[in-house]
Design a protein around this motif. Structure first.
Motif, PDB file in Angstrom:
ATOM      1  N   SER A 277      -0.502  -8.519   6.492  1.00  0.00           N
ATOM      2  CA  SER A 277      -0.425  -7.221   5.762  1.00  0.00           C
ATOM      3  C   SER A 277      -0.872  -5.981   6.464  1.00  0.00           C
ATOM      4  O   SER A 277      -0.371  -4.998   6.502  1.00  0.00           O
ATOM      5  CB  SER A 277      -1.136  -7.428   4.431  1.00  0.00           C
ATOM      6  N   ILE A 278      -2.072  -6.177   7.194  1.00  0.00           N
ATOM      7  CA  ILE A 278      -2.767  -4.823   7.778  1.00  0.00           C
ATOM      8  C   ILE A 278      -1.725  -4.737   9.026  1.00  0.00           C
ATOM      9  O   ILE A 278      -1.631  -3.334   9.354  1.00  0.00           O
ATOM     10  CB  ILE A 278      -4.157  -5.271   8.142  1.00  0.00           C
ATOM     11  N   PHE A 279      -1.256  -5.605   9.779  1.00  0.00           N
ATOM     12  CA  PHE A 279      -0.695  -5.145  10.993  1.00  0.00           C
ATOM     13  C   PHE A 279       0.481  -4.546  10.575  1.00  0.00           C
ATOM     14  O   PHE A 279       1.199  -3.809  11.297  1.00  0.00           O
ATOM     15  CB  PHE A 279      -0.358  -6.745  11.986  1.00  0.00           C
ATOM     16  N   SER A 280       1.476  -5.217   9.561  1.00  0.00           N
ATOM     17  CA  SER A 280       2.614  -4.586   9.221  1.00  0.00           C
ATOM     18  C   SER A 280       2.386  -3.078   8.617  1.00  0.00           C
ATOM     19  O   SER A 280       3.151  -2.481   9.041  1.00  0.00           O
ATOM     20  CB  SER A 280       3.488  -5.481   8.003  1.00  0.00           C
ATOM     21  N   ALA A 281       1.187  -2.765   7.829  1.00  0.00           N
ATOM     22  CA  ALA A 281       0.998  -1.673   7.622  1.00  0.00           C
ATOM     23  C   ALA A 281       0.924  -0.440   8.866  1.00  0.00           C
ATOM     24  O   ALA A 281       1.330   0.476   8.867  1.00  0.00           O
ATOM     25  CB  ALA A 281      -0.263  -1.501   6.735  1.00  0.00           C
ATOM     26  N   LEU A 282       0.088  -0.977   9.622  1.00  0.00           N
ATOM     27  CA  LEU A 282      -0.112  -0.448  10.934  1.00  0.00           C
ATOM     28  C   LEU A 282       1.246  -0.180  11.618  1.00  0.00           C
ATOM     29  O   LEU A 282       1.695   1.169  12.033  1.00  0.00           O
ATOM     30  CB  LEU A 282      -1.017  -1.301  12.116  1.00  0.00           C
ATOM     31  N   LEU A 283       2.303  -1.014  11.852  1.00  0.00           N
ATOM     32  CA  LEU A 283       3.702  -0.622  12.286  1.00  0.00           C
ATOM     33  C   LEU A 283       4.500   0.105  11.494  1.00  0.00           C
ATOM     34  O   LEU A 283       5.085   1.073  11.851  1.00  0.00           O
ATOM     35  CB  LEU A 283       4.340  -2.009  12.479  1.00  0.00           C
ATOM     36  N   ALA A 284       4.370   0.122  10.171  1.00  0.00           N
ATOM     37  CA  ALA A 284       4.977   0.919   9.267  1.00  0.00           C
ATOM     38  C   ALA A 284       4.495   2.333   9.309  1.00  0.00           C
ATOM     39  O   ALA A 284       5.508   3.323   9.364  1.00  0.00           O
ATOM     40  CB  ALA A 284       4.727   0.231   7.582  1.00  0.00           C
ATOM     41  N   GLN A 340       9.111  -7.001  -2.078  1.00  0.00           N
ATOM     42  CA  GLN A 340       9.099  -5.500  -2.052  1.00  0.00           C
ATOM     43  C   GLN A 340       8.865  -4.844  -0.933  1.00  0.00           C
ATOM     44  O   GLN A 340       9.302  -3.803  -0.677  1.00  0.00           O
ATOM     45  CB  GLN A 340       7.919  -5.123  -3.386  1.00  0.00           C
ATOM     46  N   THR A 341       7.895  -5.351  -0.124  1.00  0.00           N
ATOM     47  CA  THR A 341       7.678  -4.761   1.093  1.00  0.00           C
ATOM     48  C   THR A 341       8.494  -4.769   1.934  1.00  0.00           C
ATOM     49  O   THR A 341       8.790  -3.830   2.941  1.00  0.00           O
ATOM     50  CB  THR A 341       6.255  -5.421   1.802  1.00  0.00           C
ATOM     51  N   VAL A 342       9.462  -6.117   2.080  1.00  0.00           N
ATOM     52  CA  VAL A 342      10.753  -5.995   2.840  1.00  0.00           C
ATOM     53  C   VAL A 342      11.718  -4.872   2.734  1.00  0.00           C
ATOM     54  O   VAL A 342      12.323  -4.355   3.318  1.00  0.00           O
ATOM     55  CB  VAL A 342      11.160  -7.397   3.001  1.00  0.00           C
ATOM     56  N   LEU A 445       9.876  -0.497  15.211  1.00  0.00           N
ATOM     57  CA  LEU A 445       8.729  -0.766  14.572  1.00  0.00           C
ATOM     58  C   LEU A 445       8.901  -1.219  13.024  1.00  0.00           C
ATOM     59  O   LEU A 445       8.253  -2.049  12.642  1.00  0.00           O
ATOM     60  CB  LEU A 445       7.845   0.399  14.673  1.00  0.00           C
ATOM     61  N   ALA A 446      10.050  -0.550  12.541  1.00  0.00           N
ATOM     62  CA  ALA A 446      10.068  -0.738  11.170  1.00  0.00           C
ATOM     63  C   ALA A 446      10.666  -2.133  10.981  1.00  0.00           C
ATOM     64  O   ALA A 446      10.155  -2.856   9.891  1.00  0.00           O
ATOM     65  CB  ALA A 446      11.005   0.257  10.514  1.00  0.00           C
ATOM     66  N   SER A 453       6.307  -9.130   7.512  1.00  0.00           N
ATOM     67  CA  SER A 453       6.255  -8.832   5.924  1.00  0.00           C
ATOM     68  C   SER A 453       6.774 -10.282   5.321  1.00  0.00           C
ATOM     69  O   SER A 453       6.356 -10.826   4.276  1.00  0.00           O
ATOM     70  CB  SER A 453       6.555  -7.820   5.287  1.00  0.00           C
ATOM     71  N   ALA A 454       7.711 -10.650   5.792  1.00  0.00           N
ATOM     72  CA  ALA A 454       8.757 -11.638   5.214  1.00  0.00           C
ATOM     73  C   ALA A 454       7.902 -12.868   5.087  1.00  0.00           C
ATOM     74  O   ALA A 454       8.186 -13.878   4.296  1.00  0.00           O
ATOM     75  CB  ALA A 454       9.746 -11.715   5.746  1.00  0.00           C
TER      76      ALA A 454
END
Length: 471
Positions: A277-284, A340-342, A445-446, A453-454
């Motif tokens: 979750s933290i890494f996906s936020a970084l990329l987002a 929801q995140t995806v 990146l997105a 996230s999936a």
């Protein structure tokens, strides 16, 4: 219930719960100011440079110093909040921030201003690291999503409207006013928190990992500084910085595994739900940098828009985030986080593609910006709720800090990356085409964030909920 390293923590809200809306309202002024001052100075840099007799290269440290310090010190401030009380550290941060703001406004030269920004950033890191922890502590899984949704609105408003507010204040009242405005707002916020927010339970620890904190600070500081100057640094110096980054990171990991009371417990980052979750936020957050950093240059230098019109075009992003935030929070309590995140990251990807294809049509670009706002709000609220719900209560300060570090580091690394990518494309293509190619490059990146996230797994609340645990 949530377990980590043999400890069992309740997922119910803390004692003397004031209610989610009261907590968000009480902490919002501090959170708003901490985020606001990372963007409010951008449009005033030219005026500051002229007033202080500094070059643009030198004046950039007004922004860079703030970003470096707030990011590097957040884990330490989150840990201090867990140990001495999140409310107490949050309030202390407000006082430090107010004092730093006054020193910034009174600065006679660049060196004093940058030093004052460092002091100001220390206060901001104390507020930012513990603000989300307070929201989480005094909520339950049943209302936490809405509270975090409101929290995301505050952050979006600060980051989105910062350049507009800074431009107006600087133009009519001088650049000092962008710091003086923090004084009455900060004092009001301190009083509201004092009267509204109880203290959290303390984590009884007898030792503090000072060496671990220094290693983590060294790693983050070196990383952010290096990516900020990589395009102007020769190979030998670059290798030195890369070595510092690698050595400090490895030393930090070894230290945390061996120390009895680590800054970042190994069990947290070893938890795939939290780390992914933290890494996906970084990329987002890296993926939206072309919009926040490169796009204003394109609108003004290539399309000839004024600063005020540019600001109005960009406000579509925070406005949509503010509108979508409460709904996204409501849905995050009823829909699995990975869905929801995806959805949010797919929308962010579509928005980037739409902007790239719409150039230079301003109305269509605004639609693309709005789509990105919907995507970021949908993702960040669900992702934040998932992380904080998965975290043990005694580590909420640390997790809150790591969540915010993902955001600020994403902006920092993304800014350096977007500059480098654009300059590479610019050597062989016209301005507009280089801008489009840069936008499309960041789409990856997105996409990567969406894939991560999936496969994040389920939070404790999702496992226990008869609705969220459905296949």
């Amino acid at each position: 219930m949530t377990r980590i390293e043999g400890q069992q923590i309740s997922d119910t809200a803390g004692p003397s719960m004031p209610g989610p809306y009261k907590i968000v309202g009480a902490t919002s002024l501090g959170i708003f100011l901490g985020a606001l001052d990372s963007s409010i100075v951008n449009v005033s840099l030219v005026t500051m440079a002229g007033s202080l007799g500094a070059t643009m290269t030198e004046i950039q440290w007004v922004v860079l110093s703030y970003l470096l310090i707030i990011t590097s010190f957040m884990p330490l401030m989150g840990k201090l909040g867990d140990r001495y009380g999140n409310t107490r550290v949050f309030q202390a941060g407000m006082l430090v921030f107010i004092t730093g703001s006054l020193l910034c406004a009174l600065s006679p030269g660049l060196i004093v201003l940058v030093s004052s920004r460092v002091f100001q950033a220390l206060g901001a890191s104390m507020m930012t690291a513990n603000g989300l922890a307070l929201v989480t502590y005094f909520t339950t899984p049943h209302n936490r999503g809405r509270a975090i949704g409101l929290n995301s609105i505050v952050l979006a408003a600060a980051l989105g409207f910062g350049p507009v507010i800074g431009g107006i204040l600087s133009q009519y009242f001088g650049w000092q006013s962008i710091f003086l405005i923090n004084l009455p707002i900060g004092l009001l916020g301190f009083i509201v928190v004092q009267k509204t927010v109880p203290e959290t339970e303390l984590v009884k620890e007898t030792t503090f990992d000072t060496i671990g904190a220094m290693l983590f600070f060294t790693f983050l500081f070196a990383l952010i500084y290096f990516v900020s100057v990589v395009t102007t640094t020769d190979l030998a110096v670059s290798m030195v910085w890369v070595s510092i980054i690698a050595i400090s990171f490895v030393a930090f990991v070894i230290r945390e595994k061996r120390f009895s009371v680590p800054i970042v417990p190994a069990g947290l980052l070893a938890d795939r739900r939290i780390s992914s979750s933290i890494f996906s936020a970084l990329l987002a957050y890296m993926a939206i940098v072309p919009l926040s950093f490169l796009f204003p240059f394109f609108l003004q230098e290539e399309l000839g828009l004024t600063q005020s019109v540019t600001g109005l075009v960009l406000t579509a992003h925070p406005i949509v985030i503010s509108v979508v935030g409460p709904f996204a929070g409501f849905m995050s309590e009823r829909v699995r986080a990975k869905y929801q995140t995806v959805l949010g990251l797919v929308a962010q990807l579509v928005g980037l593609l739409f902007i790239g294809l719409s150039v230079p049509n301003i109305p269509l670009i605004i639609i693309g910006i709005a789509i990105m706002g919907f995507g970021l709000s949908t993702f960040s609220v669900a992702n934040g709720n998932f992380i904080m719900t998965s975290a043990p209560r005694e580590y909420m300060g640390v997790i809150s800090a790591l969540t915010n570090i993902a955001r600020t580091t994403g902006f920092s690394v993304g800014t350096a990356m977007v500059t480098t990518v654009f300059q590479v494309y610019r050597t062989t293509a016209p301005y507009t085409q280089s801008f489009q190619w840069t936008i499309w490059t960041f789409c990856f990146l997105a996409l990567l964030a969406g894939i991560i996230s999936a496969f994040r797994g389920l939070s404790p609340a999702e496992k226990e909920s008869p609705i969220l645990n459905e296949s």
